[in-house]
Design a protein around this motif. Structure first.
Motif, PDB file in Angstrom:
ATOM      1  N   MET A  37       0.870  -1.184   0.000  1.00  0.00           N
ATOM      2  CA  MET A  37       0.000   0.000   0.000  1.00  0.00           C
ATOM      3  C   MET A  37       0.901   1.227   0.000  1.00  0.00           C
ATOM      4  N   ASP A  38       0.737   2.053  -0.972  1.00  0.00           N
ATOM      5  CA  ASP A  38       1.581   3.251  -1.071  1.00  0.00           C
ATOM      6  C   ASP A  38       1.283   4.201   0.087  1.00  0.00           C
ATOM      7  N   GLN A  39       2.215   4.263   1.034  1.00  0.00           N
ATOM      8  CA  GLN A  39       1.975   5.087   2.219  1.00  0.00           C
ATOM      9  C   GLN A  39       2.828   6.345   2.214  1.00  0.00           C
ATOM     10  N   GLY A  40       3.657   6.517   1.163  1.00  0.00           N
ATOM     11  CA  GLY A  40       4.584   7.651   1.148  1.00  0.00           C
ATOM     12  C   GLY A  40       4.108   8.807   0.279  1.00  0.00           C
ATOM     13  N   SER A  41       3.295   8.522  -0.744  1.00  0.00           N
ATOM     14  CA  SER A  41       2.873   9.601  -1.630  1.00  0.00           C
ATOM     15  C   SER A  41       1.894  10.520  -0.909  1.00  0.00           C
TER      16      SER A  41
ATOM     17  N   THR B 150      -7.772   1.411  -6.050  1.00  0.00           N
ATOM     18  CA  THR B 150      -7.640   0.334  -7.034  1.00  0.00           C
ATOM     19  C   THR B 150      -6.531  -0.618  -6.619  1.00  0.00           C
ATOM     20  N   LEU B 151      -6.793  -1.909  -6.753  1.00  0.00           N
ATOM     21  CA  LEU B 151      -5.793  -2.936  -6.441  1.00  0.00           C
ATOM     22  C   LEU B 151      -5.258  -3.523  -7.743  1.00  0.00           C
ATOM     23  N   ASP B 152      -3.947  -3.425  -7.954  1.00  0.00           N
ATOM     24  CA  ASP B 152      -3.330  -4.006  -9.149  1.00  0.00           C
ATOM     25  C   ASP B 152      -2.890  -5.430  -8.844  1.00  0.00           C
ATOM     26  N   CYS B 153      -3.190  -6.308  -9.768  1.00  0.00           N
ATOM     27  CA  CYS B 153      -2.987  -7.720  -9.497  1.00  0.00           C
ATOM     28  C   CYS B 153      -2.478  -8.422 -10.757  1.00  0.00           C
ATOM     29  N   PRO B 154      -1.502  -9.319 -10.644  1.00  0.00           N
ATOM     30  CA  PRO B 154      -1.147 -10.124 -11.825  1.00  0.00           C
ATOM     31  C   PRO B 154      -2.153 -11.261 -11.966  1.00  0.00           C
ATOM     32  N   ASN B 155      -2.324 -11.797 -13.162  1.00  0.00           N
ATOM     33  CA  ASN B 155      -3.244 -12.928 -13.298  1.00  0.00           C
ATOM     34  C   ASN B 155      -2.563 -14.179 -13.847  1.00  0.00           C
ATOM     35  N   ASP B 156      -1.232 -14.159 -13.927  1.00  0.00           N
ATOM     36  CA  ASP B 156      -0.554 -15.360 -14.430  1.00  0.00           C
ATOM     37  C   ASP B 156       0.806 -15.548 -13.780  1.00  0.00           C
ATOM     38  N   ARG B 157       0.958 -15.022 -12.568  1.00  0.00           N
ATOM     39  CA  ARG B 157       2.277 -15.119 -11.953  1.00  0.00           C
ATOM     40  C   ARG B 157       2.276 -16.051 -10.746  1.00  0.00           C
ATOM     41  N   TYR B 158       1.367 -15.823  -9.796  1.00  0.00           N
ATOM     42  CA  TYR B 158       1.363 -16.621  -8.566  1.00  0.00           C
ATOM     43  C   TYR B 158       0.179 -17.573  -8.587  1.00  0.00           C
TER      44      TYR B 158
ATOM     45  N   VAL C 191       3.913  -1.638 -11.422  1.00  0.00           N
ATOM     46  CA  VAL C 191       4.309  -1.513 -10.019  1.00  0.00           C
ATOM     47  C   VAL C 191       5.667  -0.830  -9.932  1.00  0.00           C
ATOM     48  N   LYS C 192       6.596  -1.281 -10.744  1.00  0.00           N
ATOM     49  CA  LYS C 192       7.967  -0.808 -10.602  1.00  0.00           C
ATOM     50  C   LYS C 192       8.147   0.604 -11.107  1.00  0.00           C
ATOM     51  N   GLU C 193       7.527   0.926 -12.229  1.00  0.00           N
ATOM     52  CA  GLU C 193       7.819   2.216 -12.844  1.00  0.00           C
ATOM     53  C   GLU C 193       6.640   3.177 -12.839  1.00  0.00           C
ATOM     54  N   GLY C 194       5.496   2.736 -12.288  1.00  0.00           N
ATOM     55  CA  GLY C 194       4.324   3.608 -12.259  1.00  0.00           C
ATOM     56  C   GLY C 194       3.847   3.956 -13.652  1.00  0.00           C
TER      57      GLY C 194
ATOM     58  N   PRO D 245       0.512   5.100 -11.546  1.00  0.00           N
ATOM     59  CA  PRO D 245       1.143   4.626 -10.314  1.00  0.00           C
ATOM     60  C   PRO D 245       0.229   3.606  -9.621  1.00  0.00           C
ATOM     61  N   SER D 246       0.841   2.594  -8.994  1.00  0.00           N
ATOM     62  CA  SER D 246       0.068   1.600  -8.264  1.00  0.00           C
ATOM     63  C   SER D 246      -0.123   2.066  -6.836  1.00  0.00           C
ATOM     64  N   ASP D 247      -1.369   2.241  -6.408  1.00  0.00           N
ATOM     65  CA  ASP D 247      -1.627   2.624  -5.022  1.00  0.00           C
ATOM     66  C   ASP D 247      -1.586   1.411  -4.128  1.00  0.00           C
TER      67      ASP D 247
END
Lengths: 310, 534
Positions: B288-292, B378-386, B421-424, B428-430
């Protein structure tokens, strides 16, 4: 072809970042950037596209990001497997399709015809991978007579590796080719049936009947011959579809062909393999259409006659 | 033999001939009984070059053929391998004694200069191991059996890193034109990508990428030959889950280290097969982005709800991980209270205990923080990784809804997810899902990537001055007891701050025929020199 090249190319700009898959999670941002530069991903899109078209015209599809081998070599290695599979499936589809189509066309409304049609309906409506897995469970797990995956033993003839010459290679071919041919077979059955039914109603057949020509000769010599013309066109075009469909079949049966290469490439965002594959398939489609058009001219006298008259 | 069989031709002939001949040979050379183990996983090794890819299946194959100076045993403890002992002459200098009498598969003897060559090769671009061992400054052979490694500053986890660095033969690599792991510009296939010459317990006799790889027992291996009875390993990759399991059930393969959850019951029901299970070195969590200053996707503007620890705690208490374990994971997960896996140095059972599931407390915490009606994100989620990644997110969103936090799902393929996630990019991913494995089996890895303010995967923007200090200190402290204290202190701070929401540890499931014994390890890497076919 140019359109396919452009569409496939522009798609790849949206499939994500290959670099994340290429380097470990430990890689620093500088290193990622460096690799992007090396791969040319940082160039403007139009420059990337021109480089891509220029190189592929010369048969140079670049180097796979993951396997680090030239894509043209990888595709050449995988092509025999796919072509053998497609060839056998097309043969199966045409032969059994025509036989069953003629049978159901002549013997309408018999019990057997209805059974064939119902089963063929399943062939179209069930997805390929379900049919494949059902066949595997039946013939490999329960009966234990056929292998569930792979190509068996292959023999190398020059650059071509073939599975036709060994027993295990032929056995391994059965399930995937049946799976792949089912859809096309259904198509051919229905087409031949419809053609036969239509032609059997035409005046010249009625006339032939009136002349007392044997039923066998009417059915197979006069009716079937005319009925086959559209079948040739359609199946010719469908060979291209078979190659495209083989992606799924190859994945289910771990068939080492171009389709499974492509699927792995998608998984790793291996752009050079993906684009080369798309171009190859488009090329094969175009070539087959071209050949079909030409054969059509030779097979169907009506086309020639019309031209000679004009 | 082969020429004889081919000469007579005919498959049936071939079969009966081979039966007759093998009976004959058993008669002469008994008791010779060749044990073959057919192994399958979804993918193949990408290359036999041991330094060209830092990737799971690639290492799994290389590990059977190549060896490192040190290695992890079945329980992931460091053990000597090609080095018999080591010492620090000063914190930045390591002296390794190389094992005597070890030979490569081509018969040449292993010396310290082979080891030095391999380490330098692995840390030279375009090797994929560069980042892993970037702390190594130099490696050189002092004499035939003594190797000296110098590091940039003290490096307490050097041994953990060296486990992943395989030793090649210098003369063989040079003779075959693969002094570096791959030359991008030349565009040529390097010989070492399709052939291997290691010191390991097996050697590769046939390699058809993605189709079949055959390993044979290395009869002149230096190690204890009696701890395994495998003569031949056949690797047959099968990508499709259903086909792989069908091949296992029909007896075409003996062992697979990747089993889909939905097939576990079927395999367990078969009397001829068994399942081996262990917690995986991969923990799944939400960030969870707590710094922005403000969240991109939230309806709350001008401030960031996640900056408030009470909100993060509320999200934590809202998650019923036991329900997710039962309903989504079919029992195949270990609910986690910490974002690193058991087996990693610094992990404690106490930290791995989850705070209770308590949606009422969550609502209270949200109200205290000033969000009695919740908020949107919004929750960003992969659908083919885990394992079941998207399904986990869907279940979690339902749980967040119960406390009034309206989460919308953005699920996509891993290559796009990780870039976002890495580069926004593009947004940006919240809030996002991430899974983290620890190849060094040490907490420092987790801190330097996920928790230090400048960590390259610290996308929650967590920042704590003391944690930064501790991260730097554990990177250089070589006194093990002192270092473990630093790690423990850091975990206490992190656990108190809840920068991430731990979900669960994944599970390694392996399946084999009942008579095949292969140990399940937390990195899912089989060690066939401990395997037996009974």
């Amino acid at each position: 072809m140019i359109i396919v090249a452009f569409v496939s190319f522009s798609l790849f700009n949206f499939v994500g970042d290959p670099v994340n898959n290429m380097v470990g999670q430990e890689a620093s941002d500088e290193r990622r950037e460096e690799i992007r530069d090396k791969l040319g991903i940082n160039d403007p899109i139009y420059i990337q596209f021109f480089n891509f078209v220029g190189n592929s015209v010369q048969g140079n599809f670049g180097i796979s990001y993951q396997l680090k081998r030239p894509v043209s070599v990888l595709i050449a290695e995988r092509m025999p497997a796919t072509l053998e599979l497609v060839f056998v499936s097309a043969l199966l589809a045409i032969i059994s399709g025509v036989i069953l189509g003629v049978y159901t066309g002549i013997n309408r409304d018999t019990f057997l015809s209805n059974v064939i049609l119902v089963i063929s309906l399943a062939g179209v409506s069930l997805p390929t991978f379900i049919i494949g897995i059902m066949l595997i469970y039946l013939f490999s797990v329960i009966l234990g007579v056929l292998p569930s995956f792979g190509r068996g033993e292959v023999t190398d003839i020059g650059f071509w590796s073939t599975g036709f010459l060994t027993m295990s290679g032929l056995k391994a071919l059965i399930l995937p080719s049946v799976t792949l041919s089912l859809f096309q077979m259904t198509y051919v059955i229905r087409l031949v049936r419809a053609e036969m039914m239509e032609i059997l109603q035409t005046d010249y057949i009625k006339f032939a009947k009136a002349r007392g020509i044997k039923k066998k000769i009417i059915n197979y010599k006069h009716a079937l011959k005319n009925g086959l013309i559209p079948v040739i066109t359609i199946t010719g075009i469908n060979i291209g579809t078979l190659i495209a469909f083989s992606i799924i079949t190859e994945t289910v049966f771990q068939w080492p062909g171009m389709g499974s290469l492509f699927i792995n490439a998608v998984y790793f965002v291996d752009i050079p393999i993906m684009s080369a594959y798309m171009i190859m398939v488009a090329f094969i489609f175009v070539m087959i259409n071209f050949i079909v058009d030409i054969t059509y001219y030779f097979i169907d006298p009506r086309i020639r006659i019309k031209e000679e008259n004009s | 033999m082969d020429w004889l069989l081919n000469f007579y031709g005919g498959n049936n002939m071939k079969k009966s001939l081979s039966v007759v001949l093998s009976l004959l040979f058993i008669g002469i050379f008994s008791p010779v009984y060749a044990n073959t183990l057919k192994w399958s996983m979804p993918g193949d090794s990408l290359t036999l070059d041991p330094h060209a890819q830092n990737e799971g299946p690639t290492h799994m194959v290389s590990r059977q053929v190549y060896e490192g100076l040190v290695t992890h045993d079945i329980g992931m403890n460091i053990q000597p391998q090609l080095a018999t002992s080591w010492e620090n002459t000063d914190p930045e200098t390591w002296i390794f004694k190389i094992r005597e009498g070890v030979t490569f598969h081509d018969g040449s003897a292993l010396t310290a200069s082979d080891a030095a060559f391999s380490i330098i090769r692995a840390k030279t671009d375009p090797s994929d191991m560069v980042d892993l061992i970037k702390s190594i400054k130099s490696a050189k052979a002092i004499d035939d059996l003594t190797l000296e490694i110098k590091t940039e500053g003290p490096n307490p986890i050097l041994l953990n890193q060296l486990v992943q660095i395989f030793i090649m033969s210098e003369s063989w690599a040079k003779a075959n034109g693969c002094e570096v792991s791959y030359n991008w510009d030349a565009g040529e296939t390097s010989y070492c990508a399709s052939a291997a010459n290691g010191t390991g317990p097996f050697k590769i006799t046939l390699r058809e990428q993605d189709v079949r790889t055959i390993f044979k027992r290395n009869k002149s291996w230096w190690g204890d030959q009696s701890q395994h009875n495998i003569d031949t390993i056949e690797l047959l990759p099968i990508k499709n889950d259903a086909t792989r399991i069908a091949a296992l059930l029909s007896g075409e393969i003996d062992y697979t280290n990747v089993v889909p959850v939905q097939d576990l019951e079927r395999i367990a029901a078969s009397s001829a097969h068994k399942i081996n299970q262990v917690a995986q070195n991969r923990t799944i969590f939400f960030g969870m982005d707590q710094g922005s200053a403000e969240l991109f996707s939230s309806n709350v503007k001008g401030k960031n709800p996640f900056a408030d620890k009470r909100v993060r705690l509320a999200m934590y208490h809202a998650l019923d991980m036991d329900a997710i374990k039962d309903k989504v994971m079919r029992g195949q997960s270990f609910p986690a209270g910490i974002i690193t896996a058991p087996g990693v140095n610094g992990y404690t059972k106490a930290h791995d205990t989850r705070l209770p599931y308590d949606p009422e407390l969550s609502k209270k915490l949200l109200a205290e923080a000033g969000y009695p009606d919740g908020f949107e994100v919004t929750l960003d989620c992969p659908n083919d990784r885990y394992v079941n990644d998207e399904a986990i997110c869907v279940a979690a969103i339902g749980m967040f809804a119960k406390i009034g936090v309206k989460v919308s799902l953005d699920a996509k393929t891993k290559s796009i997810h990780f870039k976002e996630v890495k580069e926004g990019d593009p947004n940006p991913s919240d809030m996002y899902m991430l899974g983290w494995g620890v190849p060094t089996y040490d907490s420092h890895y987790v801190y330097s990537y996920l928790l230090a303010s400048d960590g390259s995967w610290n996308k929650v923007n967590f920042s704590d001055a003391r944690v930064d200090e501790l991260t730097a200190a554990m990177g250089v402290e070589t006194d093990i007891a002192k270092r473990n204290e630093l790690i423990a202190e850091a975990w206490d701070i992190v656990q108190d701050n809840v920068p991430y929401l731990p979900l669960h540890h994944q599970v390694v499931n392996q399946a084999s025929k009942s008579n095949v014994d292969v140990h399940a390890r937390i990195n899912n890497e089989p060690l066939f020199y401990f395997a037996n076919v009974n």
